[in-house]
Design an enzyme around this catalytic site. Sequence first.
Site, PDB file in Angstrom:
ATOM      1  N   TRP A  84       2.748   8.009  -2.451  1.00  0.00           N
ATOM      2  CA  TRP A  84       4.166   8.212  -2.793  1.00  0.00           C
ATOM      3  C   TRP A  84       4.287   9.130  -4.004  1.00  0.00           C
ATOM      4  CZ3 TRP A  84       7.416   7.320  -6.918  1.00  0.00           C
ATOM      5  CH2 TRP A  84       8.799   7.290  -6.658  1.00  0.00           C
ATOM      6  N   GLU A  95     -12.177  -4.605  -4.944  1.00  0.00           N
ATOM      7  CA  GLU A  95     -12.709  -3.257  -4.753  1.00  0.00           C
ATOM      8  C   GLU A  95     -11.947  -2.210  -5.579  1.00  0.00           C
ATOM      9  OE1 GLU A  95     -12.105  -5.399  -2.008  1.00  0.00           O
ATOM     10  OE2 GLU A  95     -14.232  -5.878  -2.171  1.00  0.00           O
ATOM     11  N   ARG A 119     -11.570   2.556  -8.818  1.00  0.00           N
ATOM     12  CA  ARG A 119     -10.626   3.639  -9.147  1.00  0.00           C
ATOM     13  C   ARG A 119     -10.898   4.167 -10.564  1.00  0.00           C
ATOM     14  NH1 ARG A 119      -5.140   2.503  -5.909  1.00  0.00           N
ATOM     15  NH2 ARG A 119      -6.192   1.845  -4.011  1.00  0.00           N
ATOM     16  N   GLY A 153       0.041   5.363  -4.400  1.00  0.00           N
ATOM     17  CA  GLY A 153      -0.608   6.612  -4.798  1.00  0.00           C
ATOM     18  C   GLY A 153      -0.058   7.788  -4.016  1.00  0.00           C
ATOM     19  N   ARG A 194       1.803  -5.051   6.072  1.00  0.00           N
ATOM     20  CA  ARG A 194       1.125  -3.993   5.323  1.00  0.00           C
ATOM     21  C   ARG A 194       1.976  -2.738   5.391  1.00  0.00           C
ATOM     22  NH1 ARG A 194      -5.011  -2.507   4.371  1.00  0.00           N
ATOM     23  NH2 ARG A 194      -4.688  -0.723   3.021  1.00  0.00           N
ATOM     24  N   ASP A 224       0.833  -1.203   0.000  1.00  0.00           N
ATOM     25  CA  ASP A 224       0.000   0.000   0.000  1.00  0.00           C
ATOM     26  C   ASP A 224       0.869   1.256   0.000  1.00  0.00           C
ATOM     27  OD1 ASP A 224      -2.304   1.486   0.045  1.00  0.00           O
ATOM     28  OD2 ASP A 224      -2.655   1.253   2.192  1.00  0.00           O
ATOM     29  N   HIS A 239       2.770   3.411  -8.924  1.00  0.00           N
ATOM     30  CA  HIS A 239       2.592   1.984  -9.201  1.00  0.00           C
ATOM     31  C   HIS A 239       3.809   1.432  -9.944  1.00  0.00           C
ATOM     32  CE1 HIS A 239      -1.335   2.148  -7.557  1.00  0.00           C
ATOM     33  NE2 HIS A 239      -1.880   2.835  -8.540  1.00  0.00           N
ATOM     34  N   LEU A 271      11.300 -20.304  -4.924  1.00  0.00           N
ATOM     35  CA  LEU A 271      10.348 -19.383  -4.290  1.00  0.00           C
ATOM     36  C   LEU A 271       8.991 -19.573  -4.948  1.00  0.00           C
ATOM     37  CD1 LEU A 271       9.814 -16.871  -2.377  1.00  0.00           C
ATOM     38  CD2 LEU A 271      10.081 -15.484  -4.445  1.00  0.00           C
ATOM     39  N   ARG A 299      -0.521   9.103 -10.075  1.00  0.00           N
ATOM     40  CA  ARG A 299      -0.517   7.901  -9.237  1.00  0.00           C
ATOM     41  C   ARG A 299       0.178   6.722  -9.924  1.00  0.00           C
ATOM     42  NH1 ARG A 299      -3.954   7.531  -5.053  1.00  0.00           N
ATOM     43  NH2 ARG A 299      -4.272   5.322  -5.463  1.00  0.00           N
TER      44      ARG A 299
HETATM   45  C1  FPP Z   1      -2.030   0.142  -3.238  1.00  0.00           C
HETATM   46  O1  FPP Z   1      -1.527   1.455  -3.144  1.00  0.00           O
HETATM   47  C2  FPP Z   1      -1.441  -0.511  -4.408  1.00  0.00           C
HETATM   48  C3  FPP Z   1      -2.141  -1.019  -5.451  1.00  0.00           C
HETATM   49  C4  FPP Z   1      -3.618  -1.005  -5.512  1.00  0.00           C
HETATM   50  C5  FPP Z   1      -1.451  -1.591  -6.615  1.00  0.00           C
HETATM   51  C6  FPP Z   1      -0.296  -2.482  -6.295  1.00  0.00           C
HETATM   52  C7  FPP Z   1       0.523  -2.629  -7.498  1.00  0.00           C
HETATM   53  C8  FPP Z   1       1.877  -2.619  -7.538  1.00  0.00           C
HETATM   54  C9  FPP Z   1       2.730  -2.629  -6.359  1.00  0.00           C
HETATM   55  C10 FPP Z   1       2.583  -2.566  -8.829  1.00  0.00           C
HETATM   56  C11 FPP Z   1       2.712  -3.774  -9.657  1.00  0.00           C
HETATM   57  C12 FPP Z   1       2.565  -5.104  -9.029  1.00  0.00           C
HETATM   58  C13 FPP Z   1       3.011  -6.236  -9.590  1.00  0.00           C
HETATM   59  C14 FPP Z   1       2.729  -7.534  -8.962  1.00  0.00           C
HETATM   60  C15 FPP Z   1       3.829  -6.232 -10.809  1.00  0.00           C
HETATM   61  P1  FPP Z   1      -2.534   2.666  -3.350  1.00  0.00           P
HETATM   62  O2  FPP Z   1      -2.573   2.992  -4.790  1.00  0.00           O
HETATM   63  O3  FPP Z   1      -3.852   2.326  -2.735  1.00  0.00           O
HETATM   64  O4  FPP Z   1      -1.828   3.798  -2.546  1.00  0.00           O
HETATM   65  P2  FPP Z   1      -2.530   4.978  -1.706  1.00  0.00           P
HETATM   66  O5  FPP Z   1      -3.227   4.327  -0.541  1.00  0.00           O
HETATM   67  O6  FPP Z   1      -1.380   5.814  -1.290  1.00  0.00           O
HETATM   68  O7  FPP Z   1      -3.472   5.676  -2.643  1.00  0.00           O
END
Ligand code: FPP
Length: 265
Positions: A48, A90, A94, A46, A211, A43, A60, A154, A56
């Site tokens: 970051w 959910e 977005r 976004g 988390r 988490d 990612h 792994l 955002r």
């Molecule tokens: C949550 O942060 C993250 C996600 C919904 C996407 C996770 C995806 C990745 C880490 C990238 C690619 C993954 C793989 C397996 C290649 P958020 O967007 O909810 O952050 P925020 O809470 O700060 O808005």
Amino acid sequence: MAGNETAGGAAALPATAREPGASRAAAATPPARVPAHVAVIMDGNGRWATGRGWPRLVGHRRGAERVKEVVTAAPDLGIRWLTLYAFSTENWKRSVEEVIGLMRLFSRYIEREADRLSEEGVRMRFIGDRGPLESRLRRLMDGIEARTAGNTRLNLTVAINYGGRDEILRAAQALVAAAASGEIAPGAADEAAFAARLDTAGLPDPDLVIRTSGETRISNFLLWQSAYAEYEFTPTLWPDFTPAELAAIVARYGQRERRFGAVAV
Ligand code: FPP
């Protein structure tokens, strides 16, 4: 969260070269005290990015670079199963732009990492409902699962369109159907029969759930499987999460006493 990378900039050095502390901490944790199965709610991508004034999706993309580093570092720490929460049931709420960007990122990750994952002995699997995903992504998922099926160093599981309640409901429906068709006797519908119908059938339960980003909730992740998991919540945003922090968390886990409802002897 401070960071000095440029937008979209990838870490060029292998994790162990940048962070010798990771391997030192790993060496300090006796193998029996290493969590065999670590699951991560990645988490904070976004925040970051927006904290730096960037879209955002840049967060990612940076998060995907962290995935690569953590996947490489995990087996060196003694972790055998690594499960990553990439997209929840959910997350469709977005913006279309973000959802499409994430789906492209997953496809690109599979395409670009396939060779490396194979060479590193990683078996890759996916959990979640694949039905609503684009057929191209589904084909890539099927392909890499088949290609890496014989690897054992792994076990990497990525949760895409995954929700714990959705998974439990689908397993319950499968169990009801099996009982209705006479495949199993209703009285045989026990924990093992149920677990065998979850997406995670064949995987051990997670020992440790991490988390990132400071949020302290589980957001529909591995609800059945985490009944006795240990939890770690770190304020670090996922794009800043390093193998060294993973090693420190693993070392802390090694100090914990797990009782599974029993009394310490
Ligand atoms: C949550 O942060 C993250 C996600 C919904 C996407 C996770 C995806 C990745 C880490 C990238 C690619 C993954 C793989 C397996 C290649 P958020 O967007 O909810 O952050 P925020 O809470 O700060 O808005």
